[in-house]
Write a protein that holds these residues in place. Structure first.
Motif, short mmCIF file in Angstrom:
data_model
loop_
_atom_site.label_atom_id
_atom_site.label_comp_id
_atom_site.label_asym_id
_atom_site.label_seq_id
_atom_site.Cartn_x
_atom_site.Cartn_y
_atom_site.Cartn_z
N GLN A 23 0.83 -1.20 0.00
CA GLN A 23 0.00 0.00 0.00
C GLN A 23 0.87 1.26 0.00
O GLN A 23 0.58 2.24 -0.69
CB GLN A 23 -0.92 0.00 1.22
N ILE A 24 1.95 1.20 0.77
CA ILE A 24 2.88 2.35 0.85
C ILE A 24 3.74 2.42 -0.40
O ILE A 24 4.01 3.51 -0.94
CB ILE A 24 3.74 2.22 2.13
N TYR A 25 4.16 1.26 -0.90
CA TYR A 25 5.04 1.16 -2.07
C TYR A 25 4.42 1.80 -3.31
O TYR A 25 5.13 2.36 -4.15
CB TYR A 25 5.29 -0.33 -2.32
N ASN A 99 12.26 -1.67 -7.16
CA ASN A 99 12.53 -2.77 -8.09
C ASN A 99 11.86 -4.08 -7.66
O ASN A 99 12.04 -5.12 -8.31
CB ASN A 99 14.04 -2.98 -8.27
N GLY A 100 11.09 -4.05 -6.57
CA GLY A 100 10.31 -5.21 -6.16
C GLY A 100 11.06 -6.27 -5.38
O GLY A 100 10.45 -7.24 -4.91
N GLU A 101 12.37 -6.11 -5.19
CA GLU A 101 13.17 -7.17 -4.58
C GLU A 101 13.35 -6.94 -3.08
O GLU A 101 14.44 -6.70 -2.58
CB GLU A 101 14.51 -7.27 -5.30
N PHE A 102 12.25 -7.02 -2.36
CA PHE A 102 12.29 -6.86 -0.90
C PHE A 102 11.35 -7.89 -0.28
O PHE A 102 10.47 -8.44 -0.95
CB PHE A 102 11.88 -5.43 -0.51
N THR A 103 11.57 -8.17 1.00
CA THR A 103 10.85 -9.25 1.65
C THR A 103 10.49 -8.91 3.10
O THR A 103 11.05 -8.00 3.70
CB THR A 103 11.70 -10.54 1.67
N VAL A 104 9.59 -9.69 3.63
CA VAL A 104 9.28 -9.72 5.06
C VAL A 104 9.91 -11.00 5.61
O VAL A 104 9.68 -12.09 5.07
CB VAL A 104 7.76 -9.76 5.30
N ASN A 105 10.72 -10.89 6.64
CA ASN A 105 11.44 -12.04 7.20
C ASN A 105 11.02 -12.29 8.65
O ASN A 105 11.14 -11.38 9.49
CB ASN A 105 12.95 -11.81 7.19
N ILE A 106 10.58 -13.50 8.93
CA ILE A 106 10.24 -13.89 10.31
C ILE A 106 10.91 -15.22 10.60
O ILE A 106 10.70 -16.20 9.88
CB ILE A 106 8.72 -14.03 10.50
N ALA A 107 11.71 -15.28 11.66
CA ALA A 107 12.37 -16.52 12.05
C ALA A 107 12.10 -16.81 13.52
O ALA A 107 11.97 -15.89 14.34
CB ALA A 107 13.88 -16.42 11.82
N LEU A 108 12.03 -18.08 13.85
CA LEU A 108 11.99 -18.51 15.24
C LEU A 108 13.34 -19.14 15.57
O LEU A 108 13.80 -20.05 14.87
CB LEU A 108 10.87 -19.53 15.47
N ILE A 109 13.97 -18.61 16.60
CA ILE A 109 15.29 -19.08 17.02
C ILE A 109 15.16 -19.92 18.28
O ILE A 109 14.50 -19.50 19.24
CB ILE A 109 16.25 -17.91 17.29
#
Length: 262
Positions: A23-25, A99-109
């Motif tokens: 939406q922001i992009y 350029n569209g090359e971004f992500t949301v990253n979620i990890a469980l450690i």
């Protein structure tokens, strides 16, 4: 603890954050800069709010460490058995460049090891997710998940090397020259931003990704979970030791990622 996590619910949170990012992009936005000169946008902040609120509602007993809320004392977090490690917008530079090359990253450690990872690329609507002993998967919009790795490299004369769009260093160039001399193969470069680099390793689309430049734990934790569950590995450049997390200094050492099971 891991068996209590519903990864589909975590996937949903990542997608919800991705929707807000898009939406922001799609409009003009301001870019601020942090002390380390890295960009910060409204999308980083809003995505962080959605992810942290969503995870706290589902799993209030699990602490959260995020790029945008990282000021947790090591004296406190060193005793965490499990914690969420998130990058609400990985590839902010690519987001700013549109350029569209971004992500949301979620990890469980778990202690010092990623045991679950979710990566969502909202501009291309592709989801990657993986969990210890459950494998890793790629899912396009409205399609069934595909188990990773998907591709097998059949050209023995070519070595596919991923290089960062924003962090190509002289050391990286030296390492690639070393690969040329060692394997006597043609180098095929793949240029891409954010944690999509590790996703391509997990897919089997590339042979190796050298990161001989700074990165932080939240940049790659979800990607490491993905790569390892796809049969690959991420190791320190100098020692070949597996990368560890929740260090006192959250800066990663230089590392190499590659798929080992084709």
């Amino acid at each position: 603890m891991l068996n209590k996590i519903d990864i589909q619910k975590v996937n949903y949170i990542a997608k919800k954050a991705g929707e807000k990012i898009m939406q922001i992009y799609q409009h003009d936005f301001n870019v601020n800069y942090k002390k380390d000169n890295s960009p910060l946008t409204k999308a980083d902040i809003k995505s962080n709010e959605i992810i942290t609120e969503g995870l706290k509602e589902l799993y209030p007993e699990i602490p959260i460490l995020s790029e945008e809320s990282k000021n947790v004392s090591y004296d406190i977090r060193k005793d965490w058995e499990y914690f969420w490690l998130i990058d609400p917008l990985d590839g902010t530079k690519e987001f700013v460049k549109k350029n569209g090359e971004f992500t949301v990253n979620i990890a469980l450690i778990h202690k010092d090891t990623p045991v679950l990872g979710v990566i969502y690329a909202p501009a291309i609507e592709i989801l990657y997710f993986g969990q210890k002993d459950q494998g890793a998967f790629k899912q396009k919009k409205n399609e069934k998940p595909q188990k990773l790795p998907i591709y097998k490299h059949t050209n023995d004369n070519t070595l596919k090397v991923i290089v960062s769009k924003s962090h190509y260093t002289p050391e990286t160039e030296d390492f690639i020259n070393h690969l040329k001399n060692k394997y006597k193969k043609t180098i095929e470069f793949i240029h891409i931003g954010s944690s999509l680099k590790l996703c391509l390793i997990a897919e089997g689309k590339s042979d190796i990704y050298p990161r001989l430049a700074p990165s932080m734990e939240w940049d790659i934790a979800a990607g490491q979970a993905m790569v390892e569950q796809a049969g690959g590995k991420i190791v320190e450049y100098k020692t070949q030791a597996t990368l560890r997390y929740n260090k006192q200094n959250l800066l990663n050492p230089w590392f190499i990622s590659k798929i080992t099971k084709k």
